[in-house]
Write a protein that holds these residues in place. Sequence first.
Motif, PDB file in Angstrom:
ATOM      1  N   LYS A   1      31.358  -0.290   2.420  1.00 36.04           N
ATOM      2  CA  LYS A   1      31.610   0.612   1.299  1.00 36.04           C
ATOM      3  C   LYS A   1      30.415   1.500   0.987  1.00 36.04           C
ATOM      4  O   LYS A   1      30.576   2.708   0.715  1.00 36.04           O
ATOM      5  CB  LYS A   1      31.980  -0.208   0.062  1.00 36.04           C
ATOM      6  N   LEU A   2      29.197   0.940   1.035  1.00 37.34           N
ATOM      7  CA  LEU A   2      28.030   1.645   0.515  1.00 37.34           C
ATOM      8  C   LEU A   2      27.172   2.357   1.560  1.00 37.34           C
ATOM      9  O   LEU A   2      26.408   3.254   1.219  1.00 37.34           O
ATOM     10  CB  LEU A   2      27.134   0.669  -0.261  1.00 37.34           C
ATOM     11  N   PHE A   3      27.256   1.948   2.822  1.00 34.37           N
ATOM     12  CA  PHE A   3      26.348   2.497   3.832  1.00 34.37           C
ATOM     13  C   PHE A   3      27.083   3.415   4.799  1.00 34.37           C
ATOM     14  O   PHE A   3      28.242   3.154   5.163  1.00 34.37           O
ATOM     15  CB  PHE A   3      25.670   1.368   4.621  1.00 34.37           C
ATOM     16  N   ASP A   4      26.399   4.490   5.229  1.00 30.47           N
ATOM     17  CA  ASP A   4      27.013   5.388   6.209  1.00 30.47           C
ATOM     18  C   ASP A   4      26.748   4.877   7.614  1.00 30.47           C
ATOM     19  O   ASP A   4      26.165   3.811   7.810  1.00 30.47           O
ATOM     20  CB  ASP A   4      26.493   6.824   6.016  1.00 30.47           C
ATOM     21  N   ASP A   5      27.147   5.641   8.603  1.00 32.22           N
ATOM     22  CA  ASP A   5      27.031   5.201   9.998  1.00 32.22           C
ATOM     23  C   ASP A   5      25.586   5.047  10.449  1.00 32.22           C
ATOM     24  O   ASP A   5      25.302   4.356  11.426  1.00 32.22           O
ATOM     25  CB  ASP A   5      27.747   6.192  10.921  1.00 32.22           C
ATOM     26  N   GLU A   6      24.659   5.718   9.765  1.00 36.71           N
ATOM     27  CA  GLU A   6      23.239   5.616  10.124  1.00 36.71           C
ATOM     28  C   GLU A   6      22.535   4.496   9.356  1.00 36.71           C
ATOM     29  O   GLU A   6      21.321   4.319   9.469  1.00 36.71           O
ATOM     30  CB  GLU A   6      22.510   6.942   9.853  1.00 36.71           C
ATOM     31  N   GLY A   7      23.298   3.755   8.565  1.00 40.08           N
ATOM     32  CA  GLY A   7      22.710   2.649   7.827  1.00 40.08           C
ATOM     33  C   GLY A   7      22.061   3.049   6.518  1.00 40.08           C
ATOM     34  O   GLY A   7      21.302   2.262   5.934  1.00 40.08           O
ATOM     35  N   ASN A   8      22.336   4.258   6.035  1.00 40.87           N
ATOM     36  CA  ASN A   8      21.785   4.705   4.764  1.00 40.87           C
ATOM     37  C   ASN A   8      22.782   4.442   3.638  1.00 40.87           C
ATOM     38  O   ASN A   8      23.987   4.679   3.810  1.00 40.87           O
ATOM     39  CB  ASN A   8      21.473   6.206   4.817  1.00 40.87           C
ATOM     40  N   PRO A   9      22.283   3.994   2.490  1.00 42.53           N
ATOM     41  CA  PRO A   9      23.186   3.775   1.356  1.00 42.53           C
ATOM     42  C   PRO A   9      23.839   5.091   0.934  1.00 42.53           C
ATOM     43  O   PRO A   9      23.157   6.101   0.768  1.00 42.53           O
ATOM     44  CB  PRO A   9      22.255   3.237   0.260  1.00 42.53           C
ATOM     45  N   GLY A  10      25.143   5.061   0.787  1.00 42.96           N
ATOM     46  CA  GLY A  10      25.839   6.273   0.388  1.00 42.96           C
ATOM     47  C   GLY A  10      25.466   6.692  -1.015  1.00 42.96           C
ATOM     48  O   GLY A  10      25.318   5.862  -1.909  1.00 42.96           O
ATOM     49  N   GLY A  11      25.273   7.957  -1.209  1.00 40.31           N
ATOM     50  CA  GLY A  11      24.928   8.461  -2.517  1.00 40.31           C
ATOM     51  C   GLY A  11      23.483   8.203  -2.908  1.00 40.31           C
ATOM     52  O   GLY A  11      23.108   8.344  -4.061  1.00 40.31           O
ATOM     53  N   GLU A  12      22.634   7.854  -1.929  1.00 39.02           N
ATOM     54  CA  GLU A  12      21.219   7.578  -2.229  1.00 39.02           C
ATOM     55  C   GLU A  12      20.543   8.835  -2.752  1.00 39.02           C
ATOM     56  O   GLU A  12      20.695   9.918  -2.199  1.00 39.02           O
ATOM     57  CB  GLU A  12      20.528   7.101  -0.953  1.00 39.02           C
TER      58      GLU A  12
ATOM     59  N   GLY B   1       0.807  -1.221   0.000  1.00 45.48           N
ATOM     60  CA  GLY B   1       0.000   0.000   0.000  1.00 45.48           C
ATOM     61  C   GLY B   1       0.837   1.266   0.000  1.00 45.48           C
ATOM     62  O   GLY B   1       0.297   2.374  -0.158  1.00 45.48           O
ATOM     63  N   GLU B   2       2.141   1.141   0.179  1.00 47.71           N
ATOM     64  CA  GLU B   2       3.014   2.313   0.167  1.00 47.71           C
ATOM     65  C   GLU B   2       3.141   2.866  -1.251  1.00 47.71           C
ATOM     66  O   GLU B   2       3.033   2.141  -2.239  1.00 47.71           O
ATOM     67  CB  GLU B   2       4.399   1.944   0.699  1.00 47.71           C
ATOM     68  N   THR B   3       3.386   4.150  -1.324  1.00 49.55           N
ATOM     69  CA  THR B   3       3.584   4.800  -2.618  1.00 49.55           C
ATOM     70  C   THR B   3       4.989   4.505  -3.137  1.00 49.55           C
ATOM     71  O   THR B   3       5.968   4.645  -2.406  1.00 49.55           O
ATOM     72  CB  THR B   3       3.394   6.319  -2.494  1.00 49.55           C
ATOM     73  N   SER B   4       5.066   4.100  -4.378  1.00 47.98           N
ATOM     74  CA  SER B   4       6.373   3.776  -4.964  1.00 47.98           C
ATOM     75  C   SER B   4       7.211   5.036  -5.151  1.00 47.98           C
ATOM     76  O   SER B   4       6.683   6.115  -5.470  1.00 47.98           O
ATOM     77  CB  SER B   4       6.183   3.093  -6.319  1.00 47.98           C
ATOM     78  N   GLN B   5       8.510   4.910  -4.964  1.00 46.87           N
ATOM     79  CA  GLN B   5       9.470   5.973  -5.196  1.00 46.87           C
ATOM     80  C   GLN B   5      10.651   5.413  -5.969  1.00 46.87           C
ATOM     81  O   GLN B   5      10.860   4.201  -6.004  1.00 46.87           O
ATOM     82  CB  GLN B   5       9.943   6.589  -3.865  1.00 46.87           C
ATOM     83  N   THR B   6      11.426   6.267  -6.567  1.00 45.85           N
ATOM     84  CA  THR B   6      12.577   5.841  -7.345  1.00 45.85           C
ATOM     85  C   THR B   6      13.855   6.222  -6.605  1.00 45.85           C
ATOM     86  O   THR B   6      13.993   7.352  -6.132  1.00 45.85           O
ATOM     87  CB  THR B   6      12.575   6.498  -8.735  1.00 45.85           C
ATOM     88  N   TYR B   7      14.768   5.279  -6.513  1.00 39.61           N
ATOM     89  CA  TYR B   7      16.055   5.512  -5.858  1.00 39.61           C
ATOM     90  C   TYR B   7      17.168   5.178  -6.841  1.00 39.61           C
ATOM     91  O   TYR B   7      17.051   4.238  -7.637  1.00 39.61           O
ATOM     92  CB  TYR B   7      16.200   4.640  -4.607  1.00 39.61           C
ATOM     93  N   GLU B   8      18.233   5.943  -6.786  1.00 40.29           N
ATOM     94  CA  GLU B   8      19.368   5.680  -7.647  1.00 40.29           C
ATOM     95  C   GLU B   8      20.601   5.382  -6.813  1.00 40.29           C
ATOM     96  O   GLU B   8      20.892   6.092  -5.849  1.00 40.29           O
ATOM     97  CB  GLU B   8      19.646   6.880  -8.560  1.00 40.29           C
ATOM     98  N   PHE B   9      21.296   4.301  -7.160  1.00 45.50           N
ATOM     99  CA  PHE B   9      22.538   3.927  -6.498  1.00 45.50           C
ATOM    100  C   PHE B   9      23.580   3.664  -7.571  1.00 45.50           C
ATOM    101  O   PHE B   9      23.257   3.190  -8.662  1.00 45.50           O
ATOM    102  CB  PHE B   9      22.367   2.657  -5.654  1.00 45.50           C
ATOM    103  N   GLU B  10      24.787   3.954  -7.245  1.00 46.19           N
ATOM    104  CA  GLU B  10      25.879   3.619  -8.147  1.00 46.19           C
ATOM    105  C   GLU B  10      26.504   2.307  -7.683  1.00 46.19           C
ATOM    106  O   GLU B  10      26.992   2.205  -6.562  1.00 46.19           O
ATOM    107  CB  GLU B  10      26.936   4.733  -8.177  1.00 46.19           C
ATOM    108  N   LEU B  11      26.441   1.306  -8.565  1.00 44.36           N
ATOM    109  CA  LEU B  11      26.979  -0.018  -8.255  1.00 44.36           C
ATOM    110  C   LEU B  11      27.839  -0.487  -9.419  1.00 44.36           C
ATOM    111  O   LEU B  11      27.531  -0.209 -10.582  1.00 44.36           O
ATOM    112  CB  LEU B  11      25.848  -1.034  -8.042  1.00 44.36           C
TER     113      LEU B  11
END
Length: 358
Positions: A344-355, A291-301
């Motif tokens: 490599k990808l996540f910061d100290d708060e658990g968020n993907p870097g460059g999100e 039921g959540e609204t879809s969103q778009t996220y971009e990551f560099e991999l």
Amino acid sequence: MDDTHVEAFAEAASDGIAFDGIEAAVEGGRYVVETAAESETTSIADLDGLAASYPEYISNWYFWHAKAPQAEPRWAYLRWLENAESTPIPDRYDQLREGLTTTWGELSITVTLDEDDERVYDLRHVDDTGTDADSLDAYDDPLDARTLAKHDDRDRYRPLKTAPTLQSGWMFPELGPTELVQTVDFFYPATISNWHRDREGELDVTHWRDTVDRQTGIYGVVKTWDRGDGYEHVNWVAEACCDDSQCLKRREWQYDEETDLDVDGGSGEFPCREPCSLVIAGARQWTKLEGETSQTYEFELTPSEKEQIEDIIDAVADGEADDIREADIYEGANRYRTRFLRAKLFDDEGNPGGETEQ
């Protein structure tokens, strides 16, 4: 041979017997007998002659009419275990003396004849087939199966009794016919009765729509997922929960009476007649998440990092993550490789870097 067997057979012959390849009747004070293995009818004057001529047929008749449970599903199940409908008595008794083994989910059931030609059932985990009895914990009370079925080999609770996670290392070495079916029922409740209904064409199936429509309280939210937009979401549920790797039942329920799901229902010996409580509990959570609204996220991999994330998802979904050793550094779901990716990808708060949220 036990005189009781012969006397009971002789008494029943007065009314006529036709069972498992033997026909017997009483004519003129003599026993008139014919078997599938003989083309001629034999006339026998006394019980001793009857016992000497047809010991296996008499023993078999007595078992099925005096010792086996007479409830039709259990009776049919025991006969299925020894291929009774397709194997004639002489051949079947030869096989039973060697031991006939059948699997039922993760159970291995072996029926043999003891020195008195009485059936004895050995029940154990399929992984323990052929294991020396001294290496297994022995049980004789069917109720013990209920305790064994509660946890897996890692002592984790099993909410679904038909999940392929039954713990091993045990055996029920000398069960009688009644105790055998009781024990199977404690391991896998209602599977024998539903198997029999299915064989008889009498399985009452409750499909997804009917099951969802009757949900109330906190589970009533699942109804909101069915908006007449198709049934792809139910395919996802069935693929997640009802695959052979997750449940040993064969799914017979569909979206509704007229609409089959697109995913395979599995190959289990016993059927699943309706979405279980675990499926509905999962559907409740997925209803809220979808039921959540879809969103778009971009990551560099890098291409390898993309493949690794796919490997991690597959390993967790297929229950294989714990099988990947620390030394398997080339496996995408290897613990050290996964920790490196997180570092490599996540910061100290658990968020993907460059999100980046679009």
